[in-house]
Design an enzyme around this catalytic site. Structure first.
Site, PDB file in Angstrom:
ATOM      1  N   ASP A  55       5.065 -11.356  20.357  1.00  0.00           N
ATOM      2  CA  ASP A  55       4.088 -11.806  19.895  1.00  0.00           C
ATOM      3  C   ASP A  55       4.475 -13.642  19.580  1.00  0.00           C
ATOM      4  OD1 ASP A  55       2.473 -11.451  16.797  1.00  0.00           O
ATOM      5  OD2 ASP A  55       4.357 -13.524  16.975  1.00  0.00           O
ATOM      6  N   LYS A  69       0.739  -1.165   0.171  1.00  0.00           N
ATOM      7  CA  LYS A  69       0.367   0.095  -0.237  1.00  0.00           C
ATOM      8  C   LYS A  69       0.886   1.261   0.260  1.00  0.00           C
ATOM      9  CE  LYS A  69      -2.368  -1.422   3.558  1.00  0.00           C
ATOM     10  NZ  LYS A  69      -2.104  -2.870   4.360  1.00  0.00           N
ATOM     11  N   ASP A 115       5.341 -16.851  11.065  1.00  0.00           N
ATOM     12  CA  ASP A 115       3.929 -17.322  10.990  1.00  0.00           C
ATOM     13  C   ASP A 115       3.230 -18.536   9.547  1.00  0.00           C
ATOM     14  OD1 ASP A 115       4.110 -15.249  12.599  1.00  0.00           O
ATOM     15  OD2 ASP A 115       2.751 -13.669  11.084  1.00  0.00           O
ATOM     16  N   PHE A 175      11.800  -6.348   4.398  1.00  0.00           N
ATOM     17  CA  PHE A 175      13.380  -7.104   5.853  1.00  0.00           C
ATOM     18  C   PHE A 175      11.331  -8.543   6.334  1.00  0.00           C
ATOM     19  CE2 PHE A 175      14.744  -6.292   9.794  1.00  0.00           C
ATOM     20  CZ  PHE A 175      15.637  -7.678   9.311  1.00  0.00           C
ATOM     21  N   ASP A 182      -5.805  -5.096  11.743  1.00  0.00           N
ATOM     22  CA  ASP A 182      -5.007  -6.052  10.783  1.00  0.00           C
ATOM     23  C   ASP A 182      -5.604  -7.218  11.900  1.00  0.00           C
ATOM     24  OD1 ASP A 182      -2.144  -6.570   9.048  1.00  0.00           O
ATOM     25  OD2 ASP A 182      -2.741  -7.524  10.898  1.00  0.00           O
ATOM     26  N   ASP A 183      -5.870  -7.378  12.490  1.00  0.00           N
ATOM     27  CA  ASP A 183      -6.343  -8.455  13.195  1.00  0.00           C
ATOM     28  C   ASP A 183      -7.461  -8.143  13.013  1.00  0.00           C
ATOM     29  OD1 ASP A 183      -4.146  -8.610  15.104  1.00  0.00           O
ATOM     30  OD2 ASP A 183      -4.865  -7.849  16.719  1.00  0.00           O
ATOM     31  N   PHE A 213      -4.299   0.819  13.768  1.00  0.00           N
ATOM     32  CA  PHE A 213      -4.015   0.038  12.540  1.00  0.00           C
ATOM     33  C   PHE A 213      -4.184  -1.217  13.077  1.00  0.00           C
ATOM     34  CE2 PHE A 213      -0.887  -1.747   9.774  1.00  0.00           C
ATOM     35  CZ  PHE A 213      -1.188  -1.102   8.218  1.00  0.00           C
ATOM     36  N   LYS A 255       5.658  -4.689  17.709  1.00  0.00           N
ATOM     37  CA  LYS A 255       5.894  -5.273  16.737  1.00  0.00           C
ATOM     38  C   LYS A 255       5.194  -4.816  15.600  1.00  0.00           C
ATOM     39  CE  LYS A 255       1.628  -8.475  16.164  1.00  0.00           C
ATOM     40  NZ  LYS A 255       0.905  -9.026  15.115  1.00  0.00           N
ATOM     41  N   ASP A 265       8.574 -12.374   8.612  1.00  0.00           N
ATOM     42  CA  ASP A 265       7.486 -12.763   9.089  1.00  0.00           C
ATOM     43  C   ASP A 265       6.754 -13.778   8.768  1.00  0.00           C
ATOM     44  OD1 ASP A 265       5.076 -11.323  11.205  1.00  0.00           O
ATOM     45  OD2 ASP A 265       4.089 -11.436   9.498  1.00  0.00           O
ATOM     46  N   ARG A 322       1.492 -13.195   0.644  1.00  0.00           N
ATOM     47  CA  ARG A 322       1.337 -11.976   0.384  1.00  0.00           C
ATOM     48  C   ARG A 322       1.007 -10.917  -0.112  1.00  0.00           C
ATOM     49  NH1 ARG A 322       2.107  -8.887   5.147  1.00  0.00           N
ATOM     50  NH2 ARG A 322       3.058 -11.299   5.779  1.00  0.00           N
TER      51      ARG A 322
HETATM   52  C1  GPP Z   1       2.573  -7.487  12.119  1.00  0.00           C
HETATM   53  O1  GPP Z   1       2.244  -8.953  12.117  1.00  0.00           O
HETATM   54  C2  GPP Z   1       4.001  -7.390  12.401  1.00  0.00           C
HETATM   55  C3  GPP Z   1       4.943  -7.720  11.412  1.00  0.00           C
HETATM   56  C4  GPP Z   1       4.803  -7.266  10.337  1.00  0.00           C
HETATM   57  C5  GPP Z   1       6.370  -7.245  11.900  1.00  0.00           C
HETATM   58  C6  GPP Z   1       7.263  -8.276  11.907  1.00  0.00           C
HETATM   59  C7  GPP Z   1       9.211  -8.150  12.902  1.00  0.00           C
HETATM   60  C8  GPP Z   1       9.783  -8.668  12.556  1.00  0.00           C
HETATM   61  C9  GPP Z   1      11.192  -8.734  13.199  1.00  0.00           C
HETATM   62  C10 GPP Z   1      10.188 -10.014  11.129  1.00  0.00           C
HETATM   63  P1  GPP Z   1       1.279  -9.874  11.614  1.00  0.00           P
HETATM   64  O2  GPP Z   1       2.217 -11.577  11.329  1.00  0.00           O
HETATM   65  O3  GPP Z   1      -0.480  -9.248  12.288  1.00  0.00           O
HETATM   66  O4  GPP Z   1       1.638  -9.345   9.732  1.00  0.00           O
HETATM   67  P2  GPP Z   1       1.177 -10.020   8.951  1.00  0.00           P
HETATM   68  O5  GPP Z   1      -0.558  -9.587   9.232  1.00  0.00           O
HETATM   69  O6  GPP Z   1       1.118  -8.909   7.589  1.00  0.00           O
HETATM   70  O7  GPP Z   1       1.346 -11.201   8.469  1.00  0.00           O
HETATM   71 MG    MG Z   2       1.981 -12.567  10.219  1.00  0.00          MG
HETATM   72 MG    MG Z   3      -1.942 -10.218  10.612  1.00  0.00          MG
HETATM   73 MG    MG Z   4       3.184 -12.050  12.410  1.00  0.00          MG
END
Ligand code: GPP
Ligand code: MG
Ligand code: MG
Ligand code: MG
Length: 347
Positions: free
Chosen positions: A166, A50, A99, A90, A235-236, A231, A192, A95, A104
């Protein structure tokens, strides 16, 4: 300028820094296959999002300098903006591995593309290192060079602390919903997400524009940490509720046992029967379990609760911004512009 034109102009600066980075690794004697790999890594992971974070550096510098904002300022702010996008690239490449995400930005996560796999870890390191190369080339002679370096280092460290909590709050083999709380969630999110996504772009622009008053930086934190929390709550929520084709990624929070805003809100109000369903199905790597958790979210009317939360939090943040003293705390427009970028987002 139209939104598309703004992005096109910003993307032109991407082409510039990308070519510089590629020329640099060529000059180090790297063979053609390595040059080609790095180019693909940059192009796959850096543009295409974005661009909120990167563009915010430019928008903030524009507001701060007003009439004094020149094309030279544009270029500098845009390079810093792309450094934030590289930091984001990065983080996201890393992440998604941690995860075990699938997609993505509407495409497979980088580590899941043919022949990449765990080379993605080194690719992530190179995206980070590219930031410091660019800062050296473009900002070494500036009086605020060290401030930029410290800011990127400190912010990276904060984000990694956030990622740590996290991850350890979401162990794969041991689900215990009693470990979650909104207080825990707030801390995770501040570290985070908020520092790198919200504070960093504004703080970079402040340095670039010669602002040094600690009060201006403190104000930035006071407004941008709550904004960052909002924000990440979006996202959650979108992880659970948004169609993947709109969001560009498939949600994994329920499967991954994440301390998400959704589960924390649910835990506040569920009946003992619903709680038992959550205990039995949350954090299990199983689509049917995920469906049962989502069914509880529907039963308790989570979308409505989220809607109320959004109305309330945006009201609160507006009030915070309204209360700023522009003579000592910086321009309100910086923060209004940020809020308007994310308010009510659906992706
Ligand atoms: C968002 O979490 C947080 C990050 C992308 C920071 C990652 C930090 C690192 C040091 C690798 P998220 O997992 O909820 O994001 P998304 O939903 O985009 O996967
Ligand atoms: Mg993630
Ligand atoms: Mg997320
Ligand atoms: Mg994550």
């Amino acid at each position: 300028m139209s939104k598309e034109a703004v992005r096109a102009k910003f993307n032109d600066v991407y082409t510039l820094i990308r070519d510089e980075l590629i020329e640099h690794i060529k000059s180090q004697g790297m063979p053609p296959d390595a040059v080609e790999w790095f180019t693909r890594n940059l192009d796959y992971n850096t543009p295409g999002g974005k661009l909120n974070r990167g563009l915010s550096v430019v928008d903030t510098a524009k507001i701060l300098l007003g009439d004094k904002f020149t094309e030279e300022h544009y270029k500098q702010a845009a390079i810093l903006g792309w450094c934030v996008e590289l930091l984001q690239a990065f983080f996201l490449v890393s992440d998604d591995i941690m995860d075990t995400s699938i997609t993505r930005r509407g495409q497979p996560c980088w580590y899941r593309t043919p022949n990449v796999g765990m080379i993605a870890i080194n690719d992530a390191f190179m995206l980070e290192a590219a930031i410091y190369h660019l800062l050296k080339v473009h900002f070494k002679s500036q009086p605020y060079y060290v401030e930029l370096l410290e800011l990127f280092h400190d912010t990276t460290y904060q984000t990694e602390m956030g990622q740590l909590i996290d991850l350890i709050t979401a162990p794969e083999d041991h689900v215990d919903l009693n470990r979650f709380s909104l207080t825990k969630h707030k801390l995770i999110v501040q570290y985070k997400t908020s520092y790198y996504s919200f504070y960093l772009p504004v703080a970079l622009a402040l340095h670039m524009c010669g602002v040094s008053s600690p009060k201006a930086f403190q104000t930035a934190l006071d407004i941008l940490l709550p904004l960052g929390e909002y924000f990440q709550i979006q996202d959650d929520y979108l992880d659970y509720h948004a169609p993947p084709e709109v969001l560009g990624k498939i949600g994994t929070d329920i499967l991954d046992n994440k301390c998400s805003w959704c589960i924390n809100k649910a835990l506040e109000i569920v009946t003992p029967e619903q709680r038992a369903v959550l205990d039995a199905n949350y954090g299990r790597k199983d689509a049917e379990c995920e469906r049962r958790v989502k069914a509880v979210y529907e039963q308790i009317g989570l979308p409505k609760i989220y809607e109320q939360y959004e109305a309330e939090v945006t009201g609160k943040i507006r009030k915070l911004i309204d209360g700023l003293d522009e003579n000592t705390q910086g321009k309100k427009a910086v923060y209004i512009s940020f809020l308007s970028k994310i308010e009510g987002r659906t992706k």
